[in-house]
Each structure stands twice: as structure tokens, then as C-alpha cells.
Design a protein around this motif. Structure first.
Motif, PDB file in Angstrom:
ATOM      1  N   TYR A 309       0.833  -1.197   0.000  1.00 59.42           N
ATOM      2  CA  TYR A 309       0.000   0.000   0.000  1.00 59.42           C
ATOM      3  C   TYR A 309       0.868   1.247   0.000  1.00 59.42           C
ATOM      4  O   TYR A 309       2.073   1.199   0.270  1.00 59.42           O
ATOM      5  CB  TYR A 309      -0.938   0.017   1.221  1.00 59.42           C
ATOM      6  CG  TYR A 309      -0.245  -0.010   2.558  1.00 59.42           C
ATOM      7  CD1 TYR A 309       0.103   1.177   3.223  1.00 59.42           C
ATOM      8  CD2 TYR A 309       0.054  -1.211   3.189  1.00 59.42           C
ATOM      9  CE1 TYR A 309       0.738   1.161   4.451  1.00 59.42           C
ATOM     10  CE2 TYR A 309       0.688  -1.245   4.423  1.00 59.42           C
ATOM     11  CZ  TYR A 309       1.026  -0.055   5.050  1.00 59.42           C
ATOM     12  OH  TYR A 309       1.644  -0.072   6.272  1.00 59.42           O
ATOM     13  N   ILE A 311       0.527   5.515   1.339  1.00 58.38           N
ATOM     14  CA  ILE A 311      -0.184   6.323   2.342  1.00 58.38           C
ATOM     15  C   ILE A 311      -0.519   7.666   1.712  1.00 58.38           C
ATOM     16  O   ILE A 311       0.374   8.448   1.368  1.00 58.38           O
ATOM     17  CB  ILE A 311       0.668   6.502   3.607  1.00 58.38           C
ATOM     18  CG1 ILE A 311       1.039   5.132   4.188  1.00 58.38           C
ATOM     19  CG2 ILE A 311      -0.055   7.364   4.623  1.00 58.38           C
ATOM     20  CD1 ILE A 311       2.048   5.196   5.306  1.00 58.38           C
ATOM     21  N   LYS A 317      -5.075  13.764   7.289  1.00 59.86           N
ATOM     22  CA  LYS A 317      -4.898  12.494   7.980  1.00 59.86           C
ATOM     23  C   LYS A 317      -4.470  11.418   6.985  1.00 59.86           C
ATOM     24  O   LYS A 317      -4.739  11.507   5.792  1.00 59.86           O
ATOM     25  CB  LYS A 317      -6.203  12.072   8.670  1.00 59.86           C
ATOM     26  CG  LYS A 317      -6.605  12.999   9.812  1.00 59.86           C
ATOM     27  CD  LYS A 317      -7.856  12.487  10.510  1.00 59.86           C
ATOM     28  CE  LYS A 317      -8.252  13.401  11.677  1.00 59.86           C
ATOM     29  NZ  LYS A 317      -9.467  12.921  12.362  1.00 59.86           N
ATOM     30  N   ALA A 318      -3.811  10.392   7.504  1.00 59.81           N
ATOM     31  CA  ALA A 318      -3.293   9.317   6.665  1.00 59.81           C
ATOM     32  C   ALA A 318      -4.418   8.380   6.244  1.00 59.81           C
ATOM     33  O   ALA A 318      -5.295   8.029   7.036  1.00 59.81           O
ATOM     34  CB  ALA A 318      -2.215   8.540   7.414  1.00 59.81           C
ATOM     35  N   LYS A 319      -4.377   7.965   4.980  1.00 55.12           N
ATOM     36  CA  LYS A 319      -5.326   6.994   4.443  1.00 55.12           C
ATOM     37  C   LYS A 319      -4.531   5.954   3.681  1.00 55.12           C
ATOM     38  O   LYS A 319      -3.850   6.261   2.706  1.00 55.12           O
ATOM     39  CB  LYS A 319      -6.343   7.684   3.529  1.00 55.12           C
ATOM     40  CG  LYS A 319      -7.313   6.721   2.841  1.00 55.12           C
ATOM     41  CD  LYS A 319      -8.225   6.057   3.844  1.00 55.12           C
ATOM     42  CE  LYS A 319      -9.232   5.158   3.129  1.00 55.12           C
ATOM     43  NZ  LYS A 319     -10.107   4.436   4.095  1.00 55.12           N
ATOM     44  N   LEU A 320      -4.593   4.690   4.105  1.00 57.64           N
ATOM     45  CA  LEU A 320      -3.835   3.615   3.484  1.00 57.64           C
ATOM     46  C   LEU A 320      -4.606   3.083   2.269  1.00 57.64           C
ATOM     47  O   LEU A 320      -5.778   2.708   2.395  1.00 57.64           O
ATOM     48  CB  LEU A 320      -3.572   2.478   4.475  1.00 57.64           C
ATOM     49  CG  LEU A 320      -2.365   2.640   5.423  1.00 57.64           C
ATOM     50  CD1 LEU A 320      -2.447   3.927   6.228  1.00 57.64           C
ATOM     51  CD2 LEU A 320      -2.244   1.438   6.342  1.00 57.64           C
ATOM     52  N   LYS A 354      -0.428   4.724  10.695  1.00 57.61           N
ATOM     53  CA  LYS A 354      -1.688   3.999  10.654  1.00 57.61           C
ATOM     54  C   LYS A 354      -2.770   4.887  10.044  1.00 57.61           C
ATOM     55  O   LYS A 354      -2.594   6.090   9.875  1.00 57.61           O
ATOM     56  CB  LYS A 354      -2.106   3.532  12.065  1.00 57.61           C
ATOM     57  CG  LYS A 354      -1.034   2.808  12.822  1.00 57.61           C
ATOM     58  CD  LYS A 354      -0.583   1.518  12.106  1.00 57.61           C
ATOM     59  CE  LYS A 354       0.469   0.781  12.904  1.00 57.61           C
ATOM     60  NZ  LYS A 354       0.966  -0.415  12.204  1.00 57.61           N
ATOM     61  N   ASP A 355      -3.886   4.252   9.727  1.00 53.12           N
ATOM     62  CA  ASP A 355      -5.046   5.003   9.237  1.00 53.12           C
ATOM     63  C   ASP A 355      -5.459   6.053  10.266  1.00 53.12           C
ATOM     64  O   ASP A 355      -5.629   5.742  11.462  1.00 53.12           O
ATOM     65  CB  ASP A 355      -6.225   4.062   8.962  1.00 53.12           C
ATOM     66  CG  ASP A 355      -6.344   3.704   7.490  1.00 53.12           C
ATOM     67  OD1 ASP A 355      -6.049   4.569   6.652  1.00 53.12           O
ATOM     68  OD2 ASP A 355      -6.747   2.571   7.188  1.00 53.12           O
ATOM     69  N   GLY A 356      -5.638   7.289   9.819  1.00 53.41           N
ATOM     70  CA  GLY A 356      -6.080   8.351  10.705  1.00 53.41           C
ATOM     71  C   GLY A 356      -4.968   9.118  11.373  1.00 53.41           C
ATOM     72  O   GLY A 356      -5.245  10.082  12.106  1.00 53.41           O
ATOM     73  N   THR A 357      -3.706   8.708  11.165  1.00 55.76           N
ATOM     74  CA  THR A 357      -2.602   9.457  11.761  1.00 55.76           C
ATOM     75  C   THR A 357      -2.559  10.864  11.189  1.00 55.76           C
ATOM     76  O   THR A 357      -2.690  11.077   9.986  1.00 55.76           O
ATOM     77  CB  THR A 357      -1.264   8.746  11.466  1.00 55.76           C
ATOM     78  OG1 THR A 357      -1.299   7.417  12.029  1.00 55.76           O
ATOM     79  CG2 THR A 357      -0.103   9.508  12.070  1.00 55.76           C
TER      80      THR A 357
END
Length: 360
Positions: A309, A311, A317-320, A354-357
């Protein structure tokens, strides 16, 4: 005097606390981690190459496994591994003594039925001639004669078909070449008992047509709509490095197989016989002009045993986003996934995000 005593006691308590095992908490590191900055960039869209390098394999243009149609013993074999044969050439003779007895019995039954049918026909013809005189032959006798004649003729025809069937089965004891080619396997010897087999059984002979070969290439699903089927394809064989061949794509499956790829075939003329079925090749498949790919830095791809994946940054925010890799370059890699050229990605990514970071 009392005031001095209070000050000394307070100082002693402070020193005792500092001399213990507990250390003061440093909030500097925690504060810095919350403000960690990430390096970001945008996805690049451009034509990665005018062609794709894909592996291919040579297969014979025609190939057949020769099995016996009837049970029998191998009597004679006229070819061996490597023999060049022509279409219709006799390859193997089998023998089955019981089949000869069956043919004799079927022939006898047919001859007997034929004689009976001829006698019934002759009797009917005589009755028909006699019936020309009024009252000499009853209509019932004439009808019975017609029925008996037709019945005996039907029995004779059935016996003839049975005899022909046995003759056909006897003809299967001689194995002929269905096309020009080369014998690549011989698995029986004279005296061997053979029987009709399945595709998983070992054949008596394997015949291949190697004058023209099929170079089969599996096009990954992500490249299917980008391949230019009208352009000339170039390819080199691993066994003959440095010698480049060219040809056009002869046919395509127009469907994806079990490996999520489309098979295409390139006809290769084997003039001097140097090419062998099973040889591997590196094939340059031309791409349609204007076909572009999405590229990301090699460091932006995060790989694990479960997924690959990148990012992306959406609303800070981070989305994988799961991807599949395509052609890889020195600094960037072609990717396929739910991405668009305007997406912002973390160029120095790791599995710690991670997701949402929150991405600064």
C-alpha cells in the motif's frame, strides 16, 4: 529561631525526594513526537515506456497424445523418439486375436441374414406374379410375404452394420500420424498390452508439430487495455541471447484466465529447427501511444506479508490505499489502485503510520 528550623526541614525533604529512584518526567520528547513532520509529494502520471517486457514460452503449434482406441498388444512400432513423420504415416500396429474372431462371427451372421432376406424377397416376387391371376393368391398371404421380406431385410441391414462396426474397431489396431511432425515421446515397446486411456494416463506416443511454434505470453490484467495488438512484437530467447526476433501478435484469448491475465500468441516460424518447445523468451509488448501510468517513489510503497500500500493524505490524515506494482524503475514504480494523479502521498512511508494518523 523557629523560622530557621522550618526552612532547614523543607530543604531536607526536597533533597530526600531527589535522592530517590524516581526520575523527573521529560515532556520534551512527547511534545516533539506529536509535531513529527512527514515528507509528502504528489503522484506522477506519465508514459512509463512504449513497451512492456514480459516473459513468454514456446509451445508446439500442434501436439497430440496418441492412445489406442481398442485393447490389444503392440505388434510393431515403426518410429522412435525424434522420428520425423508425415500425415497418414503408419506408426504402430496392434494385434487383438479376439477381434478377428468377432469379425468372423459378425460376417457369418450377416451372410446368413442376407440369404434369408433374399429368400423372402424371392418368395414375395413369386406370390406377386401369381396374384396377377384373380383368385390364385389370397391378399392375406401377399401381405404376410411383404412383411416377412421387410423384416428379413431389416435384420440383414442390422447385421451388416454390426459387421462394419467390428471392421472399424479392427482398423483402430493401426495407428496413423494425424499431421506432420516429430515424435517426442515413445512409452511402449513390442508386446506391451495397451488399452484406451484418459488424458492423465501415459500415451503410447507424443507427436508435436514444430515447424511452426506458438509463443504464448500472459498479459497482466492491468496492461490488457494498453496493449497495441497491431504493432510488431520483438523478442529474444534466453537460450540464444543477443539474437532478436520480430513478429506480429497472431491471436488473443479476449478473456482473463485463472491468473487474472490474458493469453496472447505469436506464431514463430521454425525454419532451421533451432527453436524448441519449452524455451523461454523475453517479449517486448508494444503499448498504445498515449497510454500513461501512475508513478510513485520507491520509498512510498509499504510492503508486508499481507498487503502492499501507499499512504495518501486526505483532510490532513493518513489513508492507506492498497496497490499492485507494475514496472519498476530506478527511483519510481508503476502502481495500480484507487489513486488519481492529484493525490498527495507520503514519500518516505513506513508501517508505523496507521489510518487516521495526523500528517503535518
Amino acid at each position: 529561631m523557629k523560622t530557621k528550623i522550618i526552612i532547614l526541614c523543607a530543604s531536607a525533604c526536597f533533597l530526600a525526594a531527589c535522592s530517590g529512584n524516581e526520575k523527573p518526567v521529560d515532556l520534551t520528547e512527547a511534545k516533539a513526537s506529536g509535531n513529527k513532520k512527514y515528507e509528502t509529494g504528489t503522484i506522477t502520471e506519465k508514459a512509463l515506456s512504449s513497451y512492456a517486457r514480459l516473459p513468454g514460452q514456446l509451445n508446439p503449434f500442434n501436439e497430440v497424445n496418441l492412445f489406442p482406441k481398442a485393447n490389444g498388444f503392440v505388434k510393431q512400432i515403426f518410429v522412435d523418439r525424434g522420428s520425423q513423420v508425415k500425415k497418414g504415416q503408419l506408426l504402430i500396429i496392434l494385434e487383438a486375436p479376439e477381434m478377428e474372431s468377432q469379425l468372423q462371427a459378425a460376417t457369418s451372421r450377416y451372410l446368413q441374414a442376407q440369404e434369408t432376406a433374399n429368400a423372402s424377397k424371392e418368395k414375395y416376387n413369386r406370390l406377386k406374379q401369381a396374384a396377377a391371376e384373380p383368385g390364385s393368391v389370397s391378399p392375406l398371404d401377399l401381405d404376410n410375404a411383404v412383411s416377412r421380406m421387410k423384416s428379413d431385410m431389416a435384420i440383414a441391414n442390422a447385421e451388416r452394420s454390426n459387421m462394419q462396426s467390428v471392421k472399424t474397431m479392427q482398423g483402430y489396431l493401426r495407428i496413423y500420424a494425424p499431421f506432420d511432425g516429430t515424435i517426442v515421446q515413445r512409452n511402449v515397446s513390442p508386446g506391451a498390452l495397451v488399452a484406451p486411456g484418459k488424458a492423465t494416463d501415459q500415451p503410447m506416443l507424443v507427436l508435436q508439430d514444430t515447424r511452426k511454434l506458438r509463443l504464448e505470453v500472459a498479459i497482466p490484467e492491468d496492461y490488457v487495455d494498453k496493449v497495441d495488438l497491431k504493432q510488431v512484437v520483438s523478442f529474444t530467447f534466453n537460450a540464444m541471447p543477443g539474437k532478436e526476433h520480430t513478429a506480429k501478435i497472431s491471436r488473443s484469448a479476449n478473456a482473463l484466465g485463472n491468473m487474472r491475465s490474458e493469453a496472447i500468441e505469436i506464431d514463430v516460424i521454425n525454419k532451421d529447427g533451432q527453436l524448441k518447445p519449452g524455451m523461454y523468451a523475453e517479449v517486448k509488448i508494444p503499448m498504445l501511444s498515449g497510454a500513461k501510468s501512475l508513478l510513485v517513489p520507491n520509498t512510498a510503497i509499504v510492503r508486508s506479508t499481507e498487503r502492499e500500500y501507499v499512504i495518501t493524505v486526505r483532510d490532513g490524515k493518513a489513508k492507506l490505499v492498497d496497490i499492485k506494482e507494475g514496472l519498476a524503475g530506478k527511483d519510481s514504480t508503476e502502481v495500480f489502485g484507487a489513486l488519481v494523479p492529484t493525490d498527495i502521498i507520503v514519500t518516505q512511508a513506513g508501517d508505523d503510520i496507521k489510518d487516521g494518523t495526523v500528517i503535518n
